[in-house]
Design an enzyme around this catalytic site. Structure first.
Site, mmCIF file in Angstrom:
data_model
loop_
_atom_site.group_PDB
_atom_site.id
_atom_site.type_symbol
_atom_site.label_atom_id
_atom_site.label_comp_id
_atom_site.label_asym_id
_atom_site.label_seq_id
_atom_site.Cartn_x
_atom_site.Cartn_y
_atom_site.Cartn_z
ATOM 1 N N ARG A 72 -2.622 4.391 -1.829
ATOM 2 C CA ARG A 72 -1.653 3.682 -0.987
ATOM 3 C C ARG A 72 -1.389 4.463 0.301
ATOM 4 O O ARG A 72 -1.189 3.866 1.363
ATOM 5 C CB ARG A 72 -0.348 3.476 -1.766
ATOM 6 C CG ARG A 72 0.743 2.816 -0.929
ATOM 7 C CD ARG A 72 1.995 2.549 -1.739
ATOM 8 N NE ARG A 72 3.024 1.923 -0.928
ATOM 9 C CZ ARG A 72 4.176 1.460 -1.394
ATOM 10 N NH1 ARG A 72 4.435 1.559 -2.687
ATOM 11 N NH2 ARG A 72 5.059 0.912 -0.594
ATOM 12 N N ASN A 108 0.182 -6.167 -7.045
ATOM 13 C CA ASN A 108 0.031 -6.611 -5.663
ATOM 14 C C ASN A 108 -1.383 -6.380 -5.127
ATOM 15 O O ASN A 108 -2.081 -5.504 -5.612
ATOM 16 C CB ASN A 108 1.039 -5.863 -4.770
ATOM 17 C CG ASN A 108 2.420 -6.471 -4.841
ATOM 18 O OD1 ASN A 108 2.568 -7.673 -4.907
ATOM 19 N ND2 ASN A 108 3.440 -5.634 -4.828
ATOM 20 N N CYS A 115 6.688 -12.223 -8.163
ATOM 21 C CA CYS A 115 7.163 -11.202 -7.241
ATOM 22 C C CYS A 115 8.636 -10.951 -7.519
ATOM 23 O O CYS A 115 9.327 -11.798 -8.097
ATOM 24 C CB CYS A 115 6.951 -11.690 -5.805
ATOM 25 S SG CYS A 115 7.475 -10.520 -4.534
ATOM 26 N N HIS A 155 4.725 -12.679 -0.341
ATOM 27 C CA HIS A 155 5.070 -11.784 0.772
ATOM 28 C C HIS A 155 4.907 -12.466 2.130
ATOM 29 O O HIS A 155 4.796 -11.801 3.158
ATOM 30 C CB HIS A 155 4.264 -10.483 0.719
ATOM 31 C CG HIS A 155 4.672 -9.599 -0.412
ATOM 32 N ND1 HIS A 155 4.095 -8.371 -0.649
ATOM 33 C CD2 HIS A 155 5.597 -9.769 -1.387
ATOM 34 C CE1 HIS A 155 4.652 -7.827 -1.716
ATOM 35 N NE2 HIS A 155 5.572 -8.661 -2.188
ATOM 36 N N TYR A 195 9.230 -9.406 4.503
ATOM 37 C CA TYR A 195 7.866 -9.047 4.894
ATOM 38 C C TYR A 195 7.446 -9.722 6.196
ATOM 39 O O TYR A 195 6.528 -9.271 6.871
ATOM 40 C CB TYR A 195 6.877 -9.411 3.779
ATOM 41 C CG TYR A 195 6.842 -8.407 2.664
ATOM 42 C CD1 TYR A 195 5.991 -7.305 2.706
ATOM 43 C CD2 TYR A 195 7.677 -8.536 1.563
ATOM 44 C CE1 TYR A 195 5.971 -6.368 1.689
ATOM 45 C CE2 TYR A 195 7.672 -7.610 0.536
ATOM 46 C CZ TYR A 195 6.811 -6.528 0.602
ATOM 47 O OH TYR A 195 6.797 -5.593 -0.400
#
Length: 435
Positions: free
Chosen positions: A96, A150, A171, A201, A251
């Site tokens: 990440r 995700n 989510c 998102h 988002y």
């Protein structure tokens, strides 16, 4: 209806697992989970042991007839399971970090599910989850796969397109919004109705009703917003928000306020670290807590994680499927004709009535004209990226990046893609298998 359920949790060593455990224990009378299997890989064995032992202490405290198993044998856990949940991160938080850092080098938003970072997470994740689906097809063809790995919408669409597994994506944002509204208006959940339109998102809330009273204009005028720890706070422009006529997901700041969000990322990178580095610190603290033999419940500190309530959302969905509750939840499901400006086989995020046979999308009442173009553009990117992940195709990955609204040019896309693929080479064998 079975009176002894088996649940397999892929990514059982996750810091979210105690929340899942709490939900399963709390709802045992309505959803009798007798076997809970926590699954992880060798690299996650240490966390699995810590979380698994905490889960066992939680069950012991509850006095319920439930067995908790910890294993690295995925097939054994999946065999004859009724529900399989996924909360995995291929490459863990180290991967990440590159999803955030590398795009930032090119003046592009770096985020784990939005933009180039989101694509890389999809490229790493989709092949692994499709392997999992092969096991489910063989060992538990009637099981429900509840995916909140995700990017949840893309992963769920890949599962629907490339497997026969019954899968639903979910989510934490919808349940988080409801909890925020409950607090804001001091009202119980059953008095709240919200309508979601869009993608995972990338959704807009087009109706907010409290006890039948329309509160959306009030929320927009006051710039009231629900946000989360993984998205930096930035104030919406009041004229824009009111004229939009919908409450945008936090988002969407990456799209509507790109310059401000990028500036915040670059400042954070220098002074406090990117979100991946912050989460690593939070997780270290959590696992320190989890190791205490005196801890027998979910610690309050878990809410600091950006994905708070993910597990609660999963348990809500599990219970509704098992009991045929026919309540309304915002889920990631196949579009059909719900949003007529998107392909029928694409996955969208909308309200659904949850039945024993699966979720049924509810017809949307409001779709602002202004949101259709962005939704369609991001869906085009998603579909290209999904096929790139399955085929190991650099060409499709490049097309996906170029057509993402946050990527400024072909030149930047090509340079960034080369760097991202190289950084994640060990997790993307299909992209490096050709001569």
């Amino acid at each position: 209806m079975k009176d002894a359920l088996k649940v397999a949790v892929i990514g059982g060593g996750s810091s979210y697992t105690p929340e899942l455990m709490e939900g399963i224990i709390t709802r045992f009378a309505k959803m009798p989970v007798k076997e809970l299997w926590l699954v992880d890989i060798e690299e996650g064995r240490h966390k699995l042991d810590i979380v698994g032992n905490l889960a066992k202490r939680m069950v012991r405290k509850s006095g319920l007839p439930m067995e908790v198993h910890m294993t690295l044998d995925r097939r054994r856990a999946i065999d004859q399971a009724d529900f399989v949940t996924t909360q995995m991160r291929v490459g863990q938080l180290g991967a990440r970090k590159w999803d955030e850092h590398i795009p930032n080098r090119y003046g592009v938003i770096g985020q784990e599910t939005t933009g180039p970072g989101g694509m890389m997470k999809a490229l790493r994740t989709i092949p692994v989850l499709l392997e999992l689906c092969r096991d489910i097809e063989e060992l538990s063809p009637d099981a429900w796969l509840l995916n909140f790995t995700n990017p949840a919408g893309m992963v769920t669409e890949a599962i629907h397109k490339y497997s026969n597994v019954k899968s639903i994506g979910l989510c934490n944002a919808p349940i988080g919004l409801h909890k925020w509204l409950m607090n804001l208006y001091n009202t119980p959940a059953e008095h709240i109705y919200t309508e979601f339109v869009g993608l995972n998102h990338l959704h807009w809330v087009t109706r907010v009703e409290i006890a039948g009273v329309d509160k959306l204009p009030e929320l927009l005028a006051r710039r009231e917003e629900y946000s989360a720890g993984n998205v930096p706070p930035s104030e919406w422009d009041p004229d824009f928000l009111v004229s939009l006529g919908a409450l945008p997901s936090y988002y969407l700041k990456y799209f509507y306020m790109t310059d401000a969000m990028l500036d915040e990322q670059l400042v954070s990178k220098v002074h406090g670290g990117t979100r991946a580095e912050i989460v690593q610190k939070v997780e270290a603290e959590l696992f320190e807590l989890y190791q205490s033999p005196d801890l027998q419940e979910k610690p309050k500190q878990l809410e600091k994680r950006g994905g708070a309530y993910y597990s609660e959302a999963a348990v809500n969905l599990m219970e509704s499927l098992y009991n045929d509750k026919r309540d309304i939840q915002a889920l990631n499901v196949v579009n059909g004709t719900t949003l007529d400006f998107l392909p029928e086989d694409s996955v969208i995020e909308v309200n659904c009535v949850v039945t024993r046979s699966g979720p049924l999308p509810v017809a949307v009442t409001k779709v602002p004209e202004s949101v259709k173009g962005l939704t369609a553009a991001v869906k085009t990117y998603e579909r290209l990226a999904i096929d790139a992940a399955v085929q190991g195709s650099r060409e499709l990955a490049l097309q996906a990046l170029v057509h993402h609204p946050l990527v400024p040019s072909v030149r930047v896309a090509k340079l960034m893609l080369d760097d991202l693929l190289e950084a994640h080479k060990r997790y993307l064998p299909a992209f490096f298998s050709r001569a």
